[in-house]
Design a protein around this motif. Sequence first.
Motif, PDB file in Angstrom:
ATOM      1  N   TRP A  84       1.347  16.287  12.710  1.00 51.23           N
ATOM      2  CA  TRP A  84       1.294  14.905  13.211  1.00 51.23           C
ATOM      3  C   TRP A  84       1.117  13.891  12.089  1.00 51.23           C
ATOM      4  CZ3 TRP A  84       3.194  13.636  17.636  1.00 51.23           C
ATOM      5  CH2 TRP A  84       3.201  14.551  18.674  1.00 51.23           C
ATOM      6  N   MET A  85       0.251  14.207  11.135  1.00 47.65           N
ATOM      7  CA  MET A  85      -0.017  13.226  10.078  1.00 47.65           C
ATOM      8  C   MET A  85       1.226  13.018   9.212  1.00 47.65           C
ATOM      9  SD  MET A  85      -2.988  12.229  10.783  1.00 47.65           S
ATOM     10  CE  MET A  85      -3.858  11.411   9.462  1.00 47.65           C
ATOM     11  N   ARG A  86       1.977  14.090   8.964  1.00 42.80           N
ATOM     12  CA  ARG A  86       3.208  13.948   8.176  1.00 42.80           C
ATOM     13  C   ARG A  86       4.209  13.098   8.950  1.00 42.80           C
ATOM     14  NH1 ARG A  86       4.757  12.656   3.719  1.00 42.80           N
ATOM     15  NH2 ARG A  86       6.926  13.100   3.299  1.00 42.80           N
ATOM     16  N   ARG A  87       4.307  13.354  10.247  1.00 40.29           N
ATOM     17  CA  ARG A  87       5.207  12.555  11.090  1.00 40.29           C
ATOM     18  C   ARG A  87       4.851  11.080  11.055  1.00 40.29           C
ATOM     19  NH1 ARG A  87       6.900  14.444  17.082  1.00 40.29           N
ATOM     20  NH2 ARG A  87       8.406  15.998  16.466  1.00 40.29           N
ATOM     21  N   LEU A  88       3.534  10.820  10.929  1.00 41.77           N
ATOM     22  CA  LEU A  88       3.088   9.422  10.878  1.00 41.77           C
ATOM     23  C   LEU A  88       3.244   8.834   9.484  1.00 41.77           C
ATOM     24  CD1 LEU A  88      -0.123   9.794  13.077  1.00 41.77           C
ATOM     25  CD2 LEU A  88       1.970   8.558  13.680  1.00 41.77           C
ATOM     26  N   GLY A  89       3.762   9.629   8.552  1.00 46.67           N
ATOM     27  CA  GLY A  89       4.088   9.097   7.235  1.00 46.67           C
ATOM     28  C   GLY A  89       3.022   9.301   6.172  1.00 46.67           C
ATOM     29  N   TRP A  90       2.017  10.121   6.480  1.00 48.87           N
ATOM     30  CA  TRP A  90       0.988  10.381   5.473  1.00 48.87           C
ATOM     31  C   TRP A  90       1.456  11.457   4.497  1.00 48.87           C
ATOM     32  CZ3 TRP A  90      -4.712   9.368   5.968  1.00 48.87           C
ATOM     33  CH2 TRP A  90      -4.971   8.345   6.897  1.00 48.87           C
ATOM     34  N   GLN A  91       0.912  11.406   3.290  1.00 51.74           N
ATOM     35  CA  GLN A  91       1.043  12.534   2.357  1.00 51.74           C
ATOM     36  C   GLN A  91       0.048  13.588   2.812  1.00 51.74           C
ATOM     37  OE1 GLN A  91       0.363  11.952  -1.856  1.00 51.74           O
ATOM     38  NE2 GLN A  91       1.580  10.074  -1.797  1.00 51.74           N
TER      39      GLN A  91
ATOM     40  N   MET B 111       0.842  -1.192   0.000  1.00 49.59           N
ATOM     41  CA  MET B 111       0.000   0.000   0.000  1.00 49.59           C
ATOM     42  C   MET B 111       0.878   1.244   0.000  1.00 49.59           C
ATOM     43  SD  MET B 111      -3.251   0.522   2.520  1.00 49.59           S
ATOM     44  CE  MET B 111      -2.837   1.906   3.520  1.00 49.59           C
ATOM     45  N   GLY B 112       0.552   2.232  -0.865  1.00 48.04           N
ATOM     46  CA  GLY B 112       1.330   3.463  -0.898  1.00 48.04           C
ATOM     47  C   GLY B 112       1.026   4.310   0.321  1.00 48.04           C
ATOM     48  N   GLU B 113       1.679   5.462   0.342  1.00 48.81           N
ATOM     49  CA  GLU B 113       1.425   6.391   1.446  1.00 48.81           C
ATOM     50  C   GLU B 113      -0.031   6.791   1.470  1.00 48.81           C
ATOM     51  OE1 GLU B 113       3.785   9.907   1.060  1.00 48.81           O
ATOM     52  OE2 GLU B 113       5.326   9.169   2.404  1.00 48.81           O
ATOM     53  N   ARG B 114      -0.595   6.855   2.640  1.00 52.20           N
ATOM     54  CA  ARG B 114      -1.965   7.338   2.730  1.00 52.20           C
ATOM     55  C   ARG B 114      -1.985   8.858   2.619  1.00 52.20           C
ATOM     56  NH1 ARG B 114      -4.003   4.141   7.858  1.00 52.20           N
ATOM     57  NH2 ARG B 114      -1.880   4.647   8.469  1.00 52.20           N
ATOM     58  N   ARG B 115      -3.096   9.366   2.093  1.00 54.78           N
ATOM     59  CA  ARG B 115      -3.167  10.798   1.780  1.00 54.78           C
ATOM     60  C   ARG B 115      -4.249  11.479   2.595  1.00 54.78           C
ATOM     61  NH1 ARG B 115      -4.935   8.967  -3.885  1.00 54.78           N
ATOM     62  NH2 ARG B 115      -5.978   7.673  -2.336  1.00 54.78           N
TER      63      ARG B 115
ATOM     64  N   ARG C 120      -8.839  22.382  -8.759  1.00 55.64           N
ATOM     65  CA  ARG C 120      -7.964  21.250  -8.422  1.00 55.64           C
ATOM     66  C   ARG C 120      -8.832  20.050  -8.065  1.00 55.64           C
ATOM     67  NH1 ARG C 120      -5.165  25.498  -5.972  1.00 55.64           N
ATOM     68  NH2 ARG C 120      -2.966  25.586  -6.558  1.00 55.64           N
ATOM     69  N   GLN C 121      -8.434  18.881  -8.535  1.00 57.77           N
ATOM     70  CA  GLN C 121      -9.110  17.654  -8.102  1.00 57.77           C
ATOM     71  C   GLN C 121      -8.101  16.839  -7.306  1.00 57.77           C
ATOM     72  OE1 GLN C 121     -11.609  15.333 -10.915  1.00 57.77           O
ATOM     73  NE2 GLN C 121     -10.289  13.625 -10.323  1.00 57.77           N
ATOM     74  N   ILE C 122      -8.435  16.525  -6.066  1.00 64.51           N
ATOM     75  CA  ILE C 122      -7.497  15.797  -5.203  1.00 64.51           C
ATOM     76  C   ILE C 122      -8.220  14.586  -4.629  1.00 64.51           C
ATOM     77  CG2 ILE C 122      -5.927  15.945  -3.240  1.00 64.51           C
ATOM     78  CD1 ILE C 122      -6.086  19.006  -3.458  1.00 64.51           C
ATOM     79  N   ASP C 123      -7.604  13.413  -4.790  1.00 61.90           N
ATOM     80  CA  ASP C 123      -8.143  12.194  -4.193  1.00 61.90           C
ATOM     81  C   ASP C 123      -7.353  11.898  -2.921  1.00 61.90           C
ATOM     82  OD1 ASP C 123     -10.112  11.600  -6.171  1.00 61.90           O
ATOM     83  OD2 ASP C 123      -8.477  11.019  -7.515  1.00 61.90           O
ATOM     84  N   CYS C 124      -8.054  11.556  -1.867  1.00 57.86           N
ATOM     85  CA  CYS C 124      -7.354  11.280  -0.613  1.00 57.86           C
ATOM     86  C   CYS C 124      -8.111  10.215   0.181  1.00 57.86           C
ATOM     87  CB  CYS C 124      -7.183  12.559   0.197  1.00 57.86           C
ATOM     88  SG  CYS C 124      -8.730  13.343   0.680  1.00 57.86           S
ATOM     89  N   ASP C 125      -7.481   9.787   1.283  1.00 57.09           N
ATOM     90  CA  ASP C 125      -8.102   8.778   2.137  1.00 57.09           C
ATOM     91  C   ASP C 125      -8.847   9.412   3.295  1.00 57.09           C
ATOM     92  OD1 ASP C 125      -6.814   6.308   0.912  1.00 57.09           O
ATOM     93  OD2 ASP C 125      -5.083   7.584   1.330  1.00 57.09           O
ATOM     94  N   LEU C 126      -8.450  10.641   3.616  1.00 59.83           N
ATOM     95  CA  LEU C 126      -9.030  11.311   4.781  1.00 59.83           C
ATOM     96  C   LEU C 126      -9.085  12.809   4.536  1.00 59.83           C
ATOM     97  CD1 LEU C 126      -9.857  11.050   7.848  1.00 59.83           C
ATOM     98  CD2 LEU C 126      -7.434  11.414   8.371  1.00 59.83           C
ATOM     99  N   LEU C 127     -10.194  13.402   4.896  1.00 65.10           N
ATOM    100  CA  LEU C 127     -10.333  14.860   4.845  1.00 65.10           C
ATOM    101  C   LEU C 127     -10.528  15.371   6.268  1.00 65.10           C
ATOM    102  CD1 LEU C 127     -10.945  17.666   3.570  1.00 65.10           C
ATOM    103  CD2 LEU C 127     -13.315  16.892   3.293  1.00 65.10           C
ATOM    104  N   VAL C 128      -9.699  16.325   6.675  1.00 64.61           N
ATOM    105  CA  VAL C 128      -9.856  16.943   7.993  1.00 64.61           C
ATOM    106  C   VAL C 128     -10.234  18.402   7.773  1.00 64.61           C
ATOM    107  CG1 VAL C 128      -8.711  17.597  10.145  1.00 64.61           C
ATOM    108  CG2 VAL C 128      -8.166  15.408   9.059  1.00 64.61           C
TER     109      VAL C 128
END
Length: 161
Positions: free
Chosen positions: A21-28, A1-5, A144-152
């Motif tokens: 925090w999310m970047r530290r945890l390795g997310w894009q 699995m690639g980096e989560r976004r 812009r069109q952005i696909d991600c796993d989580l929106l905050v």
Amino acid sequence: MGERRVVVSGGSIAGLSVAFWMRRLGWQVTVIERAPAFRDGGQNVDVRGVAREVLDRMGLFEAVKRQNTTERGTVFVDADGRVTAELPSVGPDGATAELEVLRGDLARTVHDHLPPGVVSVHGDSIETVTDSAEGVRIVTSAGRQIDCDLLVVAEGVRSAT
Ligand SMILES: Cc1cc2nc3c(=O)[nH]c(=O)nc-3n(C[C@H](O)[C@H](O)[C@H](O)COP(=O)(O)OP(=O)(O)OC[C@H]3O[C@@H](n4cnc5c(N)ncnc54)[C@H](O)[C@@H]3O)c2cc1C
């Protein structure tokens, strides 16, 4: 699995802390901020309790403390400058906290300590959000069109999203 976004909407105290925090945890991480550039300004924020704990864990407590407004309490004065009422700084939970910092200074400190790789977009905001089993698709006002796993959504009290 690639980096989560993750996409974070709003680049102030909350949004930048999530990005940290999310970047530290390795997310894009992509932060979308409506303002055309980093937003300074704002009034006192009291840092106490869990907020202090969070700053400690981010390793930013000392950096934020250096921005302390050094407020020592609040006084009400009459037209002649005589003190009519006083809200002194009493202990960590008094009206004036141990750590008082201007909103913009706190946000900038987090901003300046973001881990490398956080993508910041300014002058744009989310227009539509489509949630599906595959993830979240975001389209912004600028197209812009952005696909991600989580929106905050961290857009503050006037959040539109
Ligand atoms: C006089 C005064 C005293 C205060 N004292 C305290 C205090 O003691 N303690 C405390 O916790 N708080 C205090 N606050 C409030 C404090 O300013 C907020 O708690 C803090 O700024 C909230 O941070 P935030 O990141 O959630 O939201 P905000 O700082 O409001 O940031 C939201 C960000 O999202 C952006 N945004 C908004 N809409 C969109 C959109 N649609 N798309 C993209 N970006 C968007 C905005 O431009 C902004 O950068 C005080 C405020 C004032 C005015």
